[in-house]
Design a protein around this motif. Structure first.
Motif, PDB file in Angstrom:
ATOM      1  N   VAL A  53      -5.930   4.356   2.477  1.00  8.09           N
ATOM      2  CA  VAL A  53      -5.424   4.552   3.841  1.00  8.09           C
ATOM      3  C   VAL A  53      -6.431   4.031   4.867  1.00  8.09           C
ATOM      4  N   CYS A  95      -5.559   0.560  -6.460  1.00  3.78           N
ATOM      5  CA  CYS A  95      -4.231   0.917  -6.975  1.00  3.78           C
ATOM      6  C   CYS A  95      -4.153   0.811  -8.489  1.00  3.78           C
ATOM      7  N   THR A 129      -6.726   7.474  -2.665  1.00  4.04           N
ATOM      8  CA  THR A 129      -5.648   7.478  -1.685  1.00  4.04           C
ATOM      9  C   THR A 129      -6.211   7.435  -0.271  1.00  4.04           C
ATOM     10  N   ASN A 175       0.529   7.180  -6.347  1.00  5.31           N
ATOM     11  CA  ASN A 175      -0.558   8.152  -6.354  1.00  5.31           C
ATOM     12  C   ASN A 175      -0.057   9.546  -5.998  1.00  5.31           C
ATOM     13  N   LEU A 219       0.743   4.185  -2.664  1.00  7.39           N
ATOM     14  CA  LEU A 219       0.504   5.541  -2.192  1.00  7.39           C
ATOM     15  C   LEU A 219       1.561   6.487  -2.740  1.00  7.39           C
ATOM     16  N   TYR A 220       2.782   5.994  -2.866  1.00  8.39           N
ATOM     17  CA  TYR A 220       3.839   6.814  -3.481  1.00  8.39           C
ATOM     18  C   TYR A 220       3.521   7.094  -4.942  1.00  8.39           C
ATOM     19  N   CYS A 244       0.830  -1.207   0.000  1.00 12.11           N
ATOM     20  CA  CYS A 244       0.000   0.000   0.000  1.00 12.11           C
ATOM     21  C   CYS A 244       0.860   1.251   0.000  1.00 12.11           C
TER      22      CYS A 244
END
Length: 319
Positions: free
Chosen positions: A72, A278, A68, A38, A35-36, A31
Motif C-alpha cells: 500500500v 505479491c 500488505t 493477501n 491485496l485481495y 495491486c
C-alpha cells in the motif's frame, strides 16, 4: 505553421498523459488484486485456532500484514512520484519514515521465520518450549522496535538540523532528505540489516541441510524446511533489489527525458516492488498443504468443500 506545431504538441502531450494514466491504472489495479489475495490469506489464518497459536503461522500472518502495508505504501509513493504530485512536507515525511520502518520489518521477519524453521528441525524436542505464542509475539515486537530506529533517527535529524524550508515538494527521499548524513545513515542501517539477516538465513539453511543429510528419520520435513529457508534467501535478494529503485529514479530524473523516466519507473515498480511483495506470500502459503487447501476453499467462495473437509482432518491430526 505555428498552429500546426501547437496542435502537434497538444497531441503529443495528450498521448503522454494517456500513457501515464494507463500505466497508473494497471499498476494500482494489479495491486488491488494482490491485496485481495493477501486479504483472503489473512482471513484464512483467522478461521482456525491452530493458525493463530502455532509460531509458524503467526509469523506467516505477520509477513502477510507487513507485505500488505508495504505494498500500500509503495503504491501511494509510486502514484505521487509517477504523477509528479507535490505534497506537504510533513505528509511526505510521515509517508517516507513509515515506509522505511515497514520495509525494515519485512526484512527482519524473514530472519524470524528462518530461525523458527531452524528450531523446528534442529531442536525439535524444544520447539514447543522455545516458540511459544508469547515468545513469538515478543520477538515480533522486538523486530518492530528495531525497525523504527532508523526512521526515528531520520525524524530527529530532520527536526533538528535539516534546513529544508519548502512547504510543498515532490515526495521522494532525494528531495526531502538532502543532507549527506541521511545517505550515510541509510547505507549504515542497510548494511547492518542485510548482513545480519543474510547471516541468520544462511546459518539456518546450512544447519537444516546438515540435519537433512545425517538424520535417519523425517528427512522429508528437513528438506521441505530447507526449501522454505532458501525461499527466504530469495526474498531477501528481492528486497535488496528493491533498493535499486531509488537509485534508478535519481539517475533517470537527471539524464533522461520525461517519457523514458515514466517507462523506467513503471518497469522498476512492477519488477522490483509489486512482483516480490505479491509473489512471496503466495508461494509460501501455497506450499503449506494444510493452509493452501483451506485458502483455496475461501478463495473460491466455498466451492471446494471436499478440500476443506480434508484440511480440517489434517489440522486435527496436527493438534
Amino acid at each position: 505553421m505555428s498552429n500546426f506545431n501547437d496542435s502537434k504538441s497538444n497531441i503529443t502531450q495528450t498521448i503522454l498523459l494517456a500513457d501515464r494514466d494507463l500505466k497508473t491504472f494497471l499498476s494500482v489495479s494489479s495491486c488491488v488484486i494482490f491485496l485481495y489475495v493477501n486479504g483472503v490469506m489473512i482471513f484464512t489464518l483467522r478461521k482456525k485456532t491452530v493458525f493463530q497459536e502455532a509460531s509458524r503461522y503467526i509469523l506467516f500472518g505477520h509477513m502477510l500484514w507487513v507485505d500488505t502495508l508495504n505494498l500500500v505504501m509503495s503504491v501511494v509513493l509510486f502514484v505521487l512520484a509517477f504523477c509528479r504530485v507535490f505534497v506537504m512536507k510533513i505528509f511526505c515525511l510521515i509517508l517516507l519514515v513509515a515506509a522505511t520502518a515497514i520495509y525494515q520489518v519485512s526484512i527482519l521477519n524473514l530472519a524470524l521465520m528462518s530461525l523458527e524453521r531452524y528450531v523446528a528441525i534442529c531442536i525439535p524436542l524444544r520447539h514447543a518450549e522455545i516458540t511459544t505464542y508469547g515468545r513469538t509475539n515478543m520477538a515480533i515486537g522486538v523486530v518492530w522496535m528495531l525497525s523504527w530506529i532508523k526512521s526515528l533517527s531520520e525524524i530527529i535529524i530532520f527536526c533538528s538540523i535539516d534546513t529544508n524550508t519548502a512547504m510543498h515538494l515532490f515526495c521522494s527521499k532525494t528531495t526531502l532528505f538532502r543532507l549527506p548524513v541521511y545517505k550515510q545513515l541509510d547505507i549504515g542501517f542497510t548494511c547492518v540489516f542485510f548482513v545480519s539477516v543474510c547471516f541468520v538465513i544462511i546459518f539456518s539453511y546450512a544447519s537444516i541441510a546438515a540435519v537433512a543429510k545425517t538424520a535417519s528419520s523425517d528427512k522429508m520435513s528437513a528438506k521441505k524446511a530447507n526449501k522454505t529457508v532458501l525461499l527466504h534467501l530469495i526474498q531477501l535478494g528481492l528486497c535488496a533489489a528493491s533498493i535499486l529503485v531509488g537509485v534508478i529514479q535519481e539517475v533517470i530524473y537527471v539524464y533522461t527525458d520525461y517519457m523514458t523516466s515514466i517507462n523506467v519507473m513503471y518497469f522498476c515498480f512492477v519488477a522490483l516492488m509489486i512482483f516480490p511483495k505479491c509473489l512471496s506470500p503466495l508461494i509460501y502459503g501455497l506450499r503449506d498443504q494444510a493452509f493452501s487447501t483451506l485458502f483455496k476453499y475461501y478463495f473460491t467462495f466455498g466451492l471446494k468443500k471436499q478440500n476443506r473437509c480434508n484440511t480440517e482432518m489434517h489440522l486435527e491430526r496436527e493438534k
